[in-house]
Design a protein around this motif. Structure first.
Motif, short mmCIF file in Angstrom:
data_model
loop_
_atom_site.label_atom_id
_atom_site.label_comp_id
_atom_site.label_asym_id
_atom_site.label_seq_id
_atom_site.Cartn_x
_atom_site.Cartn_y
_atom_site.Cartn_z
N HIS A 1 47.43 37.93 54.35
CA HIS A 1 48.75 38.55 54.44
C HIS A 1 49.76 37.58 55.06
O HIS A 1 49.40 36.52 55.56
CB HIS A 1 48.68 39.85 55.26
CG HIS A 1 48.28 39.65 56.69
ND1 HIS A 1 47.08 39.10 57.08
CD2 HIS A 1 48.94 39.90 57.84
CE1 HIS A 1 47.00 39.04 58.40
NE2 HIS A 1 48.13 39.51 58.88
N ASP B 1 45.79 36.86 45.45
CA ASP B 1 44.96 35.88 44.72
C ASP B 1 43.99 35.15 45.65
O ASP B 1 42.86 34.86 45.27
CB ASP B 1 45.84 34.85 44.00
CG ASP B 1 46.56 35.45 42.80
OD1 ASP B 1 46.23 36.59 42.42
OD2 ASP B 1 47.47 34.78 42.26
N ALA C 1 54.64 29.57 47.36
CA ALA C 1 54.49 30.30 46.09
C ALA C 1 55.73 31.17 45.87
O ALA C 1 56.33 31.65 46.84
CB ALA C 1 53.23 31.17 46.15
N ASN C 2 56.10 31.36 44.60
CA ASN C 2 57.28 32.18 44.31
C ASN C 2 57.06 33.62 44.73
O ASN C 2 57.95 34.28 45.24
CB ASN C 2 57.59 32.17 42.80
CG ASN C 2 58.15 30.84 42.41
OD1 ASN C 2 58.80 30.19 43.24
ND2 ASN C 2 57.87 30.42 41.18
N ASP C 3 55.84 34.08 44.46
CA ASP C 3 55.52 35.47 44.76
C ASP C 3 54.43 35.47 45.84
O ASP C 3 53.25 35.31 45.55
CB ASP C 3 55.02 36.13 43.46
CG ASP C 3 54.72 37.60 43.64
OD1 ASP C 3 54.61 38.04 44.81
OD2 ASP C 3 54.58 38.31 42.62
N MET C 4 54.86 35.64 47.08
CA MET C 4 53.90 35.52 48.18
C MET C 4 52.90 36.67 48.20
O MET C 4 51.76 36.49 48.61
CB MET C 4 54.63 35.44 49.54
CG MET C 4 55.26 34.12 49.85
SD MET C 4 54.25 32.63 49.57
CE MET C 4 52.92 32.85 50.65
N GLU C 5 53.35 37.83 47.74
CA GLU C 5 52.41 38.96 47.73
C GLU C 5 51.25 38.66 46.79
O GLU C 5 50.08 38.92 47.10
CB GLU C 5 53.16 40.21 47.25
CG GLU C 5 52.70 41.47 47.93
CD GLU C 5 53.64 42.61 47.62
OE1 GLU C 5 53.20 43.52 46.92
OE2 GLU C 5 54.81 42.53 48.05
N LYS C 6 51.60 38.06 45.66
CA LYS C 6 50.57 37.69 44.68
C LYS C 6 49.67 36.58 45.25
O LYS C 6 48.46 36.60 45.06
CB LYS C 6 51.24 37.23 43.38
CG LYS C 6 50.28 36.87 42.28
CD LYS C 6 51.02 36.63 40.97
CE LYS C 6 50.05 36.30 39.83
NZ LYS C 6 49.27 35.10 40.07
N GLU C 7 50.27 35.65 45.95
CA GLU C 7 49.50 34.56 46.56
C GLU C 7 48.44 35.12 47.53
O GLU C 7 47.29 34.69 47.54
CB GLU C 7 50.45 33.57 47.27
CG GLU C 7 49.77 32.41 47.98
CD GLU C 7 49.07 31.43 47.04
OE1 GLU C 7 49.31 31.47 45.81
OE2 GLU C 7 48.26 30.62 47.54
N CYS C 8 48.86 36.10 48.32
CA CYS C 8 47.92 36.73 49.29
C CYS C 8 46.79 37.40 48.52
O CYS C 8 45.60 37.23 48.84
CB CYS C 8 48.64 37.79 50.12
SG CYS C 8 49.86 37.12 51.24
#
Ligand code: GLP
Length: 245
Positions: A153, A115, A106-113
């Motif tokens: 995380h 979500d 994912a481009n934004d891993m923080e968002k992936e976590c």
């Protein structure tokens, strides 16, 4: 924790599969938490055999996997998405859109976590989580020292974990340094946990799990605080522990 001692890997796999099949038949829209690694492969084979011969259906089942390597897309043969598709999902009548695995690209891993965690919350969590254990006590990819309150995380993989998993890659250098994983608190929210342990290489970890302290240095130890954990372990894994069979 209920501990069931079985003879060997095959008996562990069969017993675990029978338990899962019974649950799926009773609750056709069950939400299963799934694990990768070598430990559950035999169990998955039995699920496939049963699906083919007895018609147990997974069409209304939803699955959530624990983790994924950072940097590997689902087409990479060593990714957990690829692994799960090829050893299980492709052989069942499950709908792929109901099989969730966190994305490692994912481009934004923080968002992936965020979500992934929210998805689990919105779906009201996992009914039955299948778990393996790393020799250092990791569950999912929660390495020693991970906070018990962690949610989904990113983690830096321990060198020992990279070495243990190098067999799934062409060489050690190819094993990613990082992964995305459900956190310990995410795993602990599962209504029921089925932990599978097999082989002598896991006997120290099994001893530590059952008789050591509950401490973040040994992530799996938190399972002792869960009210609904079943462990299916074979003789070799229980070699250091006295259990009534
Ligand atoms: C991997 C996975 C874990 C798994 C563990 C043990 O690192 N992320 O979910 O439980 O290793 O693997 P194995 O079953 O191959 O011993």
């Amino acid at each position: 924790m209920d501990i069931l001692k079985v003879k060997n890997y095959e008996e562990m796999s069969k017993t675990a599969a029978e338990y899962i099949i019974k649950e799926v038949r009773q609750y056709p829209s069950i939400k299963l938490g799934l694990a990768t690694g070598s430990t559950p492969v035999g169990t998955y084979k039995h699920l496939i055999e049963d699906h083919k011969s007895n018609g147990t259906s997974y069409k209304d089942v939803t699955t959530f996997n624990l983790d994924e390597y950072i940097g590997l897309s689902g087409n990479h043969p060593s990714s957990y998405r690829y692994f799960m598709n090829s050893i299980l999902f492709d052989h069942l009548d499950i709908s792929k859109k109901n099989t969730y695995i966190p994305s490692g690209v994912a481009n934004d891993m923080e968002k992936e976590c965020f979500d992934y965690e929210r998805l689990l919350d919105r779906r009201a969590g996992i009914d039955l989580q299948i778990l393996g254990i790393g020799s250092n006590g990791h569950i999912g990819f929660n390495e020693p020292g991970t906070s018990f309150s962690s949610k989904t995380h990113l983690v830096d993989l321990a060198q020992s974990t990279r070495e243990a998993n190098a067999r799934f890659f062409s060489n050690l250098d190819e094993v990613p340094d990082q992964a995305i994983t459900m956190g310990i608190s995410t795993i602990m929210k599962s209504k029921e946990i089925l932990l599978l342990v097999s082989g002598e290489a896991k006997s120290e970890a099994t001893k530590q799990l059952l008789a050591g302290n509950i401490a973040e240095q040994f992530p799996a130890s938190i399972l002792r605080k869960h009210t609904n954990v079943k462990i299916i372990a074979d003789k070799a894994a229980l070699a250091e522990i006295r259990v009534h069979s």
